[in-house]
Scaffold this motif. Structure first.
Motif, PDB file in Angstrom:
ATOM      1  N   GLU A 190     -60.714  12.575 -15.055  1.00 57.60           N
ATOM      2  CA  GLU A 190     -61.694  13.327 -14.281  1.00 57.60           C
ATOM      3  C   GLU A 190     -61.994  14.674 -14.932  1.00 57.60           C
ATOM      4  O   GLU A 190     -63.157  15.086 -15.043  1.00 57.60           O
ATOM      5  N   LEU A 191     -60.960  15.361 -15.406  1.00 55.80           N
ATOM      6  CA  LEU A 191     -61.140  16.710 -15.947  1.00 55.80           C
ATOM      7  C   LEU A 191     -61.806  16.715 -17.321  1.00 55.80           C
ATOM      8  O   LEU A 191     -62.613  17.610 -17.621  1.00 55.80           O
ATOM      9  N   ILE A 192     -61.472  15.734 -18.188  1.00 54.56           N
ATOM     10  CA  ILE A 192     -62.097  15.728 -19.517  1.00 54.56           C
ATOM     11  C   ILE A 192     -63.591  15.425 -19.388  1.00 54.56           C
ATOM     12  O   ILE A 192     -64.418  15.986 -20.118  1.00 54.56           O
ATOM     13  N   ARG A 193     -63.925  14.589 -18.430  1.00 55.45           N
ATOM     14  CA  ARG A 193     -65.341  14.289 -18.231  1.00 55.45           C
ATOM     15  C   ARG A 193     -66.057  15.456 -17.562  1.00 55.45           C
ATOM     16  O   ARG A 193     -67.227  15.737 -17.860  1.00 55.45           O
ATOM     17  N   PHE A 194     -65.363  16.150 -16.668  1.00 58.85           N
ATOM     18  CA  PHE A 194     -65.918  17.382 -16.096  1.00 58.85           C
ATOM     19  C   PHE A 194     -66.148  18.412 -17.198  1.00 58.85           C
ATOM     20  O   PHE A 194     -67.190  19.093 -17.226  1.00 58.85           O
ATOM     21  N   GLU A 195     -65.199  18.525 -18.124  1.00 60.52           N
ATOM     22  CA  GLU A 195     -65.319  19.453 -19.264  1.00 60.52           C
ATOM     23  C   GLU A 195     -66.584  19.168 -20.055  1.00 60.52           C
ATOM     24  O   GLU A 195     -67.355  20.085 -20.398  1.00 60.52           O
ATOM     25  N   MET A 196     -66.811  17.897 -20.360  1.00 64.48           N
ATOM     26  CA  MET A 196     -67.975  17.530 -21.160  1.00 64.48           C
ATOM     27  C   MET A 196     -69.278  17.753 -20.387  1.00 64.48           C
ATOM     28  O   MET A 196     -70.271  18.236 -20.950  1.00 64.48           O
ATOM     29  N   GLU A 197     -69.286  17.422 -19.111  1.00 61.61           N
ATOM     30  CA  GLU A 197     -70.484  17.643 -18.297  1.00 61.61           C
ATOM     31  C   GLU A 197     -70.790  19.134 -18.175  1.00 61.61           C
ATOM     32  O   GLU A 197     -71.947  19.559 -18.262  1.00 61.61           O
ATOM     33  N   MET A 198     -69.741  19.935 -17.984  1.00 62.86           N
ATOM     34  CA  MET A 198     -69.942  21.385 -17.885  1.00 62.86           C
ATOM     35  C   MET A 198     -70.539  21.945 -19.172  1.00 62.86           C
ATOM     36  O   MET A 198     -71.490  22.734 -19.144  1.00 62.86           O
ATOM     37  N   SER A 199     -69.971  21.537 -20.294  1.00 65.34           N
ATOM     38  CA  SER A 199     -70.480  22.041 -21.581  1.00 65.34           C
ATOM     39  C   SER A 199     -71.909  21.569 -21.815  1.00 65.34           C
ATOM     40  O   SER A 199     -72.758  22.329 -22.313  1.00 65.34           O
ATOM     41  N   ALA A 200     -72.183  20.319 -21.443  1.00 61.24           N
ATOM     42  CA  ALA A 200     -73.532  19.782 -21.635  1.00 61.24           C
ATOM     43  C   ALA A 200     -74.547  20.558 -20.803  1.00 61.24           C
ATOM     44  O   ALA A 200     -75.621  20.939 -21.289  1.00 61.24           O
ATOM     45  N   LYS A 201     -74.220  20.820 -19.535  1.00 63.20           N
ATOM     46  CA  LYS A 201     -75.153  21.543 -18.669  1.00 63.20           C
ATOM     47  C   LYS A 201     -75.268  23.011 -19.071  1.00 63.20           C
ATOM     48  O   LYS A 201     -76.361  23.594 -19.013  1.00 63.20           O
ATOM     49  N   ALA A 202     -74.163  23.608 -19.491  1.00 59.87           N
ATOM     50  CA  ALA A 202     -74.212  25.008 -19.934  1.00 59.87           C
ATOM     51  C   ALA A 202     -75.102  25.148 -21.162  1.00 59.87           C
ATOM     52  O   ALA A 202     -75.909  26.082 -21.263  1.00 59.87           O
ATOM     53  N   LEU A 203     -74.983  24.204 -22.106  1.00 55.78           N
ATOM     54  CA  LEU A 203     -75.826  24.257 -23.306  1.00 55.78           C
ATOM     55  C   LEU A 203     -77.281  23.974 -22.959  1.00 55.78           C
ATOM     56  O   LEU A 203     -78.192  24.560 -23.565  1.00 55.78           O
ATOM     57  N   SER A 204     -77.514  23.089 -21.996  1.00 55.45           N
ATOM     58  CA  SER A 204     -78.887  22.822 -21.569  1.00 55.45           C
ATOM     59  C   SER A 204     -79.511  24.081 -20.977  1.00 55.45           C
ATOM     60  O   SER A 204     -80.683  24.382 -21.216  1.00 55.45           O
ATOM     61  N   TYR A 205     -78.703  24.825 -20.221  1.00 51.00           N
ATOM     62  CA  TYR A 205     -79.181  26.084 -19.647  1.00 51.00           C
ATOM     63  C   TYR A 205     -79.500  27.083 -20.768  1.00 51.00           C
ATOM     64  O   TYR A 205     -80.551  27.735 -20.749  1.00 51.00           O
ATOM     65  N   VAL A 206     -78.597  27.205 -21.733  1.00 50.27           N
ATOM     66  CA  VAL A 206     -78.823  28.124 -22.860  1.00 50.27           C
ATOM     67  C   VAL A 206     -80.120  27.764 -23.575  1.00 50.27           C
ATOM     68  O   VAL A 206     -80.933  28.637 -23.909  1.00 50.27           O
ATOM     69  N   LEU A 207     -80.329  26.480 -23.805  1.00 49.84           N
ATOM     70  CA  LEU A 207     -81.516  26.018 -24.531  1.00 49.84           C
ATOM     71  C   LEU A 207     -82.790  26.349 -23.743  1.00 49.84           C
ATOM     72  O   LEU A 207     -83.740  26.922 -24.288  1.00 49.84           O
ATOM     73  N   ASP A 208     -82.803  26.001 -22.468  1.00 52.35           N
ATOM     74  CA  ASP A 208     -83.992  26.246 -21.649  1.00 52.35           C
ATOM     75  C   ASP A 208     -84.260  27.733 -21.463  1.00 52.35           C
ATOM     76  O   ASP A 208     -85.409  28.178 -21.502  1.00 52.35           O
ATOM     77  N   ALA A 209     -83.193  28.501 -21.224  1.00 58.21           N
ATOM     78  CA  ALA A 209     -83.359  29.941 -20.983  1.00 58.21           C
ATOM     79  C   ALA A 209     -83.840  30.663 -22.227  1.00 58.21           C
ATOM     80  O   ALA A 209     -84.560  31.659 -22.142  1.00 58.21           O
ATOM     81  N   THR A 210     -83.457  30.151 -23.398  1.00 57.40           N
ATOM     82  CA  THR A 210     -83.809  30.817 -24.653  1.00 57.40           C
ATOM     83  C   THR A 210     -85.206  30.470 -25.128  1.00 57.40           C
ATOM     84  O   THR A 210     -85.999  31.353 -25.474  1.00 57.40           O
TER      85      THR A 210
END
Length: 624
Positions: A190-210
């Motif tokens: 559960e946690l490793i997949r949460f880790e990957m989802e968090m990083s994926a969404k955080a990077l998506s936010y960085v990309l869109d915001a930039t």
């Protein structure tokens, strides 16, 4: 003689420049070759030429079409497999130790990524794999639970709507705090997949915001930007190293004063209880001395939007209007409207038309919210730092401003392209000031506007004083060209208008070479600056105060500019230290004091951008 006539006919057939023979002789000789007719009277030859022209004129005239709008195609979401991370081994730093090092919680958890996929943009998936192959540790998990960094990041992503993004694009389910302590396998999975989802969404936010959610070049041919390249692998490394992931994510948005002002405005609009819009019937047009049932709404709007000084100066007028209850547009009310128009930088003519009604009625709260969100998206296409010195042209505001050290040093009215010749949205650098300029007539104007006249009167350009040169640089006469052979791609000459009082560019132009052939310039048509809506050009930007703008970008005085112009000859001067220029399109844009001005969507581009954002949202939701 027969051979020379045949050769002359060939020259005309390819649309080339005629030899030195007079046009009458050249054209009558052409008819003799084509129709085999012998030399006859001048009157007979004239009728032949007229019939020939009439025949040719009946064929459709060529046209050069401008750019178009496209059906927007969003960035595609892909199912990126994280199986490559499941095979990661922890190698020893000591080459003499053959077995791998013991695996920690992170490495032990990686095996649960076998066959696991995240649905993201491809560049996000690539960055995930690149980072975690090189960095074997959690960012968002500590002691078998989501950490403070995760919660800070989730809070920022949940408030994405506050900065013109959509929070639904960055949602991640938070693992529960309580779990079966004995079932470490399930928890690690559960946690490793949460880790990957968090990083994926955080990077998506960085990309869109930039860089924004939309690729502007896919909107229309009027947009011209190099889309920003965002180093997402480095961004994930920065998120792992920072002490506050929330602050880092929020900092991905543009950090300039304009974006901050738009953010404040968006929050205020969404918190507002009162609707600011006043309904004035569509199509209302009121001249002095006329009557209109909408007059009461017009006066009410002025009372609401006028300055305190205006309300005091016209206090008696308000009282008399309310007492009389008439719908007659009296001289006193005309003066009231004129003062309101002056306050709002409108032509003070006392006529209540479309632009004045726009200022009176205002923009509805919902429309303002939409305009601000679109402005935030467009601002992400521009550099984060617009430059210590730069020129900003906002087409919907019909305004050009020279900004220095964050202050508006000089601002002026502009005329921009009409709807059929729209001014593009792009950025460049000012390089040259040209005094007493030549006007090189664009091929589109030659074909679309001059060609029909030239087919009726080949001497048209000669009479107006234009200079024509062939492909070898030789001066030619417009009357010696068979304009019926000219097409959209076969203009055999370059046409330019020499400097002078009637020159279309006036006394100077400011150049920032670009593929759209757009620049700023003076104009002899000064009266157009008195109009409220000023979309009249073929795409270039006409300046109300060209000498002031030239002095500003050169860092000199108006007197110096006047001296250069007074020399009366064509001169070019390089601008020291190239200055960024933004030829932009914002229907909501902050003023220097931080207040936001709202403008009509003159080219209909808001609707296209809004559809692109909707399509992007639908694509993301459908593929998530």
């Amino acid at each position: 003689m027969r051979k020379s006539l045949v050769a002359m006919a060939c020259v005309f057939a390819v649309g080339a420049v005629a030899p030195t023979a007079p046009p009458a002789f050249a054209q009558s000789s052409l008819f003799e070759v084509i129709f085999g007719q012998k030399h006859r009277s001048r009157h007979h030859r004239k009728r032949q030429i007229e019939r020939y022209r009439a025949t040719r004129a009946s064929s459709p005239a060529p046209r050069i079409k401008g750019p178009s709008f496209y059906t927007y195609k969003p960035d595609l979401i892909k199912a990126v497999s994280l199986s490559p991370l499941a095979a990661v081994e922890v190698a020893s730093a000591d080459p003499f130790i053959i077995p791998p090092l013991p695996r920690g919680d992170f490495e032990e958890s990686l095996r649960y990524l076998e066959g696991y996929k995240v649905k993201v943009l491809k560049e996000v998936g690539d960055a995930l794999i690149e980072h975690y192959k090189a960095n074997h540790s959690f960012i968002w998990v500590t002691d078998m639970a989501p950490n403070g960094q995760a919660k800070a990041a989730l809070e920022v992503m949940a408030s994405a709507d506050e900065v013109g993004l959509s929070a639904t694009d960055y949602q991640v389910s938070l693992p529960a705090d309580d779990f079966d302590q004995a079932d470490t396998e399930a928890r690690r999975k559960e946690l490793i997949r949460f880790e990957m989802e968090m990083s994926a969404k955080a990077l998506s936010y960085v990309l869109d915001a930039t860089r924004g959610r939309i690729d502007p070049n896919r909107l229309s041919g009027y947009h011209d930007f190099e889309r920003k390249d965002v180093d997402l692998a480095s961004a994930l490394g920065n998120l792992a190293a920072t002490s506050d992931a929330g602050v880092y994510l929020r900092g991905s948005n543009p950090g300039n004063r304009q974006f901050e002002a738009l953010t404040v405005e968006l929050a205020a609009l969404r918190a507002a209880d009162e609707e600011d819009h006043i309904e004035i019937a569509e199509g209302t047009f009121l001249k002095p001395g006329r009557k209109s049932p909408e007059l009461k709404n017009i006066v009410a709007a002025i009372r609401k939007r006028g300055s305190d000084a205006l309300l005091v100066d016209h206090g008696i007028t308000f009282i008399e209007f309310e007492t009389a209850g008439s719908d007659l547009y009296t001289p006193e009310l005309v003066e009231l409207v004129r003062d309101f128009q002056r306050e709002n930088s409108l032509a003070a003519d006392g006529i209540v038309g479309k632009m004045t009604i726009g200022k009176l009625a205002g923009v509805s709260n919902a429309d303002k919210v939409d305009k601000v969100v679109l402005a935030m998206e467009r601002l992400r296409w521009l550099p984060r730092n617009l430059g210590t010195r730069h020129v900003f042209v906002n087409q919907p505001a019909y305004k050009a401003t020279f900004i220095k050290d964050g202050k508006d040093e000089i601002s002026m009215r502009v005329v921009v392209g009409k709807k059929s010749n729209q001014t593009s949205f792009f950025q460049d650098e000012i390089e040259t000031i040209e005094y007493n300029p030549y006007w090189g007539v664009p091929r589109s104007i030659i074909v679309n506007e001059m060609l029909p006249k030239l087919r009726q009167d080949p001497s048209y350009l000669d009479r107006l004083g234009y200079e024509l040169t062939d492909r070898r640089g030789r001066r030619v006469s417009s009357r010696n060209i068979d304009w019926f052979t000219v097409g959209s791609t076969t203009v055999p000459v370059d046409v330019r208008q020499p400097p002078g009082r009637k020159n279309a560019l006036g006394e100077l132009k400011i150049l920032f070479p670009n593929k759209h052939a757009i620049y700023m310039h003076d104009t002899p048509a000064k009266s157009l600056f008195d109009r409220d809506a000023r979309a009249f050009s073929h795409g270039c930007i006409r300046l109300h105060d060209p000498r002031g703008m030239a002095a500003a970008v050169l860092g000199t005085s108006r007197e110096y500019i006047a001296e250069q112009i007074a020399q009366g000859r064509n001169l070019a001067e390089a601008v020291p230290g190239k200055i960024p220029v933004y030829v932009s399109y914002f229907t909501a844009w902050p003023n220097e004091d931080g207040s936001v001005g709202y403008y009509a969507d003159m080219y209909g581009r808001d609707a296209h951008l809004d559809k692109a954002i909707q399509r992007t949202a639908q694509t993301r939701q459908a593929q998530s």
